[in-house]
Design a protein around this motif. Structure first.
Motif, PDB file in Angstrom:
ATOM      1  N   ASP A   1       0.848  -1.198   0.000  1.00  0.00           N
ATOM      2  CA  ASP A   1       0.000   0.000   0.000  1.00  0.00           C
ATOM      3  C   ASP A   1       0.879   1.242   0.000  1.00  0.00           C
ATOM      4  N   LEU A   2       2.069   1.095   0.599  1.00  0.00           N
ATOM      5  CA  LEU A   2       3.005   2.210   0.727  1.00  0.00           C
ATOM      6  C   LEU A   2       4.403   1.602   0.734  1.00  0.00           C
ATOM      7  N   MET A   3       5.348   2.299   0.083  1.00  0.00           N
ATOM      8  CA  MET A   3       6.714   1.792   0.062  1.00  0.00           C
ATOM      9  C   MET A   3       7.634   2.747   0.813  1.00  0.00           C
ATOM     10  N   LEU A   4       8.646   2.175   1.464  1.00  0.00           N
ATOM     11  CA  LEU A   4       9.714   2.970   2.080  1.00  0.00           C
ATOM     12  C   LEU A   4      11.005   2.515   1.409  1.00  0.00           C
ATOM     13  N   CYS A   5      11.692   3.440   0.735  1.00  0.00           N
ATOM     14  CA  CYS A   5      12.812   3.035  -0.098  1.00  0.00           C
ATOM     15  C   CYS A   5      13.843   4.149  -0.226  1.00  0.00           C
ATOM     16  N   ARG A   6      14.972   3.835  -0.843  1.00  0.00           N
ATOM     17  CA  ARG A   6      15.969   4.840  -1.210  1.00  0.00           C
ATOM     18  C   ARG A   6      15.444   5.602  -2.432  1.00  0.00           C
ATOM     19  N   GLY A   7      16.298   6.445  -3.029  1.00  0.00           N
ATOM     20  CA  GLY A   7      15.860   7.212  -4.199  1.00  0.00           C
ATOM     21  C   GLY A   7      16.658   6.873  -5.445  1.00  0.00           C
TER      22      GLY A   7
ATOM     23  N   ALA B   1       5.235   6.317  -2.298  1.00  0.00           N
ATOM     24  CA  ALA B   1       6.493   5.960  -1.643  1.00  0.00           C
ATOM     25  C   ALA B   1       7.009   7.068  -0.754  1.00  0.00           C
ATOM     26  N   ILE B   2       7.699   6.635   0.313  1.00  0.00           N
ATOM     27  CA  ILE B   2       8.482   7.550   1.138  1.00  0.00           C
ATOM     28  C   ILE B   2       9.931   7.300   0.740  1.00  0.00           C
ATOM     29  N   TYR B   3      10.559   8.322   0.163  1.00  0.00           N
ATOM     30  CA  TYR B   3      11.930   8.183  -0.317  1.00  0.00           C
ATOM     31  C   TYR B   3      12.914   8.701   0.726  1.00  0.00           C
ATOM     32  N   VAL B   4      13.938   7.886   0.986  1.00  0.00           N
ATOM     33  CA  VAL B   4      14.993   8.255   1.934  1.00  0.00           C
ATOM     34  C   VAL B   4      16.305   8.231   1.144  1.00  0.00           C
ATOM     35  N   PRO B   5      16.654   9.349   0.487  1.00  0.00           N
ATOM     36  CA  PRO B   5      17.820   9.307  -0.403  1.00  0.00           C
ATOM     37  C   PRO B   5      19.110   8.959   0.331  1.00  0.00           C
ATOM     38  N   TYR B   6      19.953   8.185  -0.355  1.00  0.00           N
ATOM     39  CA  TYR B   6      21.271   7.840   0.169  1.00  0.00           C
ATOM     40  C   TYR B   6      22.051   9.136   0.359  1.00  0.00           C
TER      41      TYR B   6
ATOM     42  N   SER C   1      26.749  10.782  -1.199  1.00  0.00           N
ATOM     43  CA  SER C   1      27.040  10.773  -2.636  1.00  0.00           C
ATOM     44  C   SER C   1      26.811  12.191  -3.109  1.00  0.00           C
ATOM     45  N   ASN C   2      26.712  12.383  -4.422  1.00  0.00           N
ATOM     46  CA  ASN C   2      26.497  13.759  -4.876  1.00  0.00           C
ATOM     47  C   ASN C   2      25.007  14.117  -4.916  1.00  0.00           C
ATOM     48  N   GLN C   3      24.241  13.452  -4.050  1.00  0.00           N
ATOM     49  CA  GLN C   3      22.815  13.784  -3.862  1.00  0.00           C
ATOM     50  C   GLN C   3      21.942  13.467  -5.065  1.00  0.00           C
ATOM     51  N   GLU C   4      22.416  12.589  -5.970  1.00  0.00           N
ATOM     52  CA  GLU C   4      21.553  12.345  -7.133  1.00  0.00           C
ATOM     53  C   GLU C   4      20.248  11.661  -6.743  1.00  0.00           C
ATOM     54  N   GLN C   5      20.266  10.877  -5.649  1.00  0.00           N
ATOM     55  CA  GLN C   5      19.012  10.208  -5.261  1.00  0.00           C
ATOM     56  C   GLN C   5      17.947  11.216  -4.843  1.00  0.00           C
ATOM     57  N   LYS C   6      18.378  12.290  -4.211  1.00  0.00           N
ATOM     58  CA  LYS C   6      17.423  13.327  -3.826  1.00  0.00           C
ATOM     59  C   LYS C   6      16.847  13.981  -5.083  1.00  0.00           C
ATOM     60  N   ARG C   7      17.725  14.216  -6.067  1.00  0.00           N
ATOM     61  CA  ARG C   7      17.252  14.813  -7.328  1.00  0.00           C
ATOM     62  C   ARG C   7      16.340  13.863  -8.097  1.00  0.00           C
TER      63      ARG C   7
ATOM     64  N   ASP D   1      14.936  12.989   5.030  1.00  0.00           N
ATOM     65  CA  ASP D   1      16.392  12.867   5.104  1.00  0.00           C
ATOM     66  C   ASP D   1      16.766  11.628   5.885  1.00  0.00           C
ATOM     67  N   ASN D   2      17.881  11.028   5.469  1.00  0.00           N
ATOM     68  CA  ASN D   2      18.387   9.832   6.122  1.00  0.00           C
ATOM     69  C   ASN D   2      18.461  10.005   7.645  1.00  0.00           C
ATOM     70  N   ASP D   3      19.000  11.150   8.097  1.00  0.00           N
ATOM     71  CA  ASP D   3      19.174  11.372   9.539  1.00  0.00           C
ATOM     72  C   ASP D   3      17.849  11.562  10.274  1.00  0.00           C
ATOM     73  N   ASP D   4      16.820  11.944   9.530  1.00  0.00           N
ATOM     74  CA  ASP D   4      15.521  12.193  10.177  1.00  0.00           C
ATOM     75  C   ASP D   4      14.668  10.928  10.286  1.00  0.00           C
ATOM     76  N   LEU D   5      15.075   9.857   9.602  1.00  0.00           N
ATOM     77  CA  LEU D   5      14.259   8.634   9.636  1.00  0.00           C
ATOM     78  C   LEU D   5      14.522   7.886  10.944  1.00  0.00           C
ATOM     79  N   THR D   6      13.670   8.123  11.915  1.00  0.00           N
ATOM     80  CA  THR D   6      13.792   7.501  13.242  1.00  0.00           C
ATOM     81  C   THR D   6      12.481   6.785  13.539  1.00  0.00           C
ATOM     82  N   PRO D   7      12.466   5.923  14.574  1.00  0.00           N
ATOM     83  CA  PRO D   7      11.197   5.306  14.975  1.00  0.00           C
ATOM     84  C   PRO D   7      10.119   6.355  15.292  1.00  0.00           C
ATOM     85  N   GLU D   8      10.541   7.503  15.833  1.00  0.00           N
ATOM     86  CA  GLU D   8       9.576   8.571  16.158  1.00  0.00           C
ATOM     87  C   GLU D   8       8.970   9.144  14.878  1.00  0.00           C
ATOM     88  N   TRP D   9       9.829   9.358  13.867  1.00  0.00           N
ATOM     89  CA  TRP D   9       9.328   9.886  12.586  1.00  0.00           C
ATOM     90  C   TRP D   9       8.328   8.899  11.976  1.00  0.00           C
TER      91      TRP D   9
END
Length: 370
Positions: free
Chosen positions: A266-272, A287-292, A295-301, A316-324
């Motif tokens: 129903d929903l995906m959690l993945c890299r970008g 999808a909820i994208y959590v870019p690697y 790197s040169n941030q291409e996953q975010k782009r 953001d990778n650092d913001d993905l916590t159990p609380e989030w």
């Protein structure tokens, strides 16, 4: 359509280069059953695991990492590179190649060089911004550049004249009817039909941060009635999930039948990664994208335009916590209307015909050269 007799495909290193190569090879084979298809790979890349089982001819040539800046390595590169290009050239001659189609990765460079020396048409397919270093080098030899996503020509000067063709995807995905396959997919994984499913996958090698955050939130997810289908990914350490959860939490080391995962989701959690973004949008999976981050941030782009179109969420990778996960992911996973709207927005952005569109572009390049 013109006639293709022999096609050489170059791309290796990671799944991001090899999966589109294989999907494109399948499209060539569908239209030209007699065609000779040869894939060039390097000794260490994932192509050695992924290509031989498909039955395509994989030829391994030496490939060298290209220095990103001018240093001593660059001075040594030409000699090694010409050896490598010589090896590629011998294969091009042997199979009487009509065209070289490159998907990036260091092994593409000797193929581009060898094709250029023989005045063979070269077509480059690029999915990232900025383009990878191998394809950037290839662009010195050809104007035939195709890209996977509509925003790429606006984002990179080197891609401004590129043709947007989409990303070649396997037909097991492009012909997938998610709703029709869903009951079978849920049954296959032992998931319940009455509760939402969060599908977690960090790509072929997995994503440690994502794995640990979701596993740590297992109890919160379960008590909110969210089931989890969690693909650990090849290079990752196992993680602990409580075994007394009230709803299913299924962990798989890897998943070769991705279509079943997408059908259950129903929903995906993945890299970008570009392939992930191409697949989720082609199939209309919210999808909820959590870019690697390293790197040169291409996953975010890659992911940002999908999010802008309403088809996903970026964290953001650092913001993905159990609380989030508790505050943001769980309410979304339980909101059927919002998920449906996101899924529709994702599919308006995505496309399923990348393999056919790239083939059309390759045929035009070969015709032009005759």
């Amino acid at each position: 359509m013109g006639l293709l007799r022999s096609v050489v495909l170059a791309g290796g290193g990671t799944g991001g280069h090899i999966y589109p190569l294989l999907a494109f090879a399948d499209a060539v084979k569908r239209h030209f059953p007699e065609v000779r298809i040869t894939a060039l790979g390097s000794p260490k890349g994932m192509e050695n695991e992924l290509i031989p089982p498909t039955g395509y001819d994989l030829r391994v040539i030496p490939a060298f990492q290209l220095p990103r800046s001018i240093n001593l390595n660059l001075i040594r590169t030409p000699d090694r590179m010409w050896k490598s290009a010589h090896a590629a050239g011998k294969i091009l001659d042997e199979v009487q190649a009509d065209v070289v189609v490159g998907f990036g990765g260091y092994v593409s460079v000797p193929a581009y060089l060898a094709a250029w020396r023989r005045e063979l048409p070269i077509v480059i397919h690029e999915v990232n911004v900025p383009p990878g270093v191998a394809n950037r080098m290839g662009m010195r030899f050809t104007k035939n550049v195709a890209v996977g996503f509509p925003q790429q020509p606006q984002m990179a000067e080197s891609l401004k004249d590129a043709r947007v063709v989409g990303v070649p995807l396997r037909t097991s995905l492009t012909r997938l009817d998610r709703a029709a396959l869903r009951p079978q997919a849920l049954h296959h994984f032992g998931l319940r039909p009455d509760l939402p499913v969060l599908f977690v996958s960090g790509g072929s090698s997995g994503a440690r941060t994502v794995n640990l955050a979701v596993a740590a939130a297992a109890k919160r997810l379960a008590h909110a009635g969210v089931q989890v289908l969690h693909v650990q990914g090849g290079r990752n350490d196992p993680f602990e999930v409580p075994n007394d959860l009230p709803v299913p939490y299924v962990v798989l080391p890897y998943l070769s039948d991705m279509q079943l995962g997408y059908a259950a989701a129903d929903l995906m959690l993945c890299r970008g990664g570009a392939i992930t973004v191409a697949e989720t949008t082609a199939l209309g999976v919210p999808a909820i994208y959590v870019p690697y981050p390293f790197s040169n941030q291409e996953q975010k782009r890659n992911a940002q335009p999908v999010v802008d179109a309403g088809g996903g969420v970026l964290v953001d990778n650092d913001d993905l916590t159990p609380e989030w996960i508790e505050q943001h992911l769980i309410p979304l996973a339980r909101d059927r209307h919002r998920l449906a709207a996101m899924g529709q927005a994702a599919s308006r952005y995505g496309r399923r015909d990348g393999d056919e569109a790239l083939l059309q572009f390759v045929l035009e390049a070969v015709e032009k050269d005759r």
